[in-house]
Scaffold this motif. Sequence first.
Motif, PDB file in Angstrom:
ATOM      1  N   SER A  40      -1.582   3.602   4.516  1.00  0.00           N
ATOM      2  CA  SER A  40      -1.078   2.375   5.128  1.00  0.00           C
ATOM      3  C   SER A  40      -0.129   1.635   4.187  1.00  0.00           C
ATOM      4  CB  SER A  40      -2.234   1.471   5.550  1.00  0.00           C
ATOM      5  OG  SER A  40      -3.017   1.123   4.418  1.00  0.00           O
ATOM      6  N   LYS A  41      -0.399   1.673   2.909  1.00  0.00           N
ATOM      7  CA  LYS A  41       0.486   1.028   1.931  1.00  0.00           C
ATOM      8  C   LYS A  41       1.861   1.719   1.925  1.00  0.00           C
ATOM      9  CE  LYS A  41       0.923   0.265  -3.013  1.00  0.00           C
ATOM     10  NZ  LYS A  41       0.386   0.619  -4.313  1.00  0.00           N
ATOM     11  N   GLN A  95       3.889   0.781   5.086  1.00  0.00           N
ATOM     12  CA  GLN A  95       4.456  -0.564   5.031  1.00  0.00           C
ATOM     13  C   GLN A  95       5.663  -0.619   4.095  1.00  0.00           C
ATOM     14  OE1 GLN A  95       1.057  -2.874   3.924  1.00  0.00           O
ATOM     15  NE2 GLN A  95       0.255  -2.971   6.026  1.00  0.00           N
TER      16      GLN A  95
END
Length: 168
Positions: free
Chosen positions: A63-64, A67
Amino acid sequence: MGPLAGIGDSLIWLTLVPICFSIGASYSAEGGLLGVAIALLLINAINVPLKYFGLKFGYSSGSKFIQESAARGTLDTITNMAIALGLVLVGGLIPQMVGITFGLEFTQGELVVSIQELINGLIPGVIPMLLTLLMCYLVRKGKSPVFLIVVTLVAAIALTALGVLTTA
């Protein structure tokens, strides 16, 4: 997983597989099985490590990474570059894999003008390119690829029987 699956599918199935099988087809043009083995080896040599390390990387920082990449536009750039590479490689193989030989010749006394040599002298590879673009256009207009293959086969047989095309 959902958004990345679309990126992975386009990179693997729309770029990697056509590139590998195009390379394999060029080795199998004479009827040998070496091209199939090369294509399968290439696909698996790239696909298996990519999936293994991609799964590990996605699990640890998925997820990092998404983003950060969305903010910079990195994934779109990589996807567009891979698709462009695939199109260039497949486009470069069109003259090798699509063969059309015209049998029409015009004779004026001792002068014999071959339509095939004339066209190839002006723009080499234009006939295979035009046939490929026509097929792409017809597929995009909704024609069935199987129908187009059958029509191409029947047209090739008829034009060869009429002497317009020759077997090379």
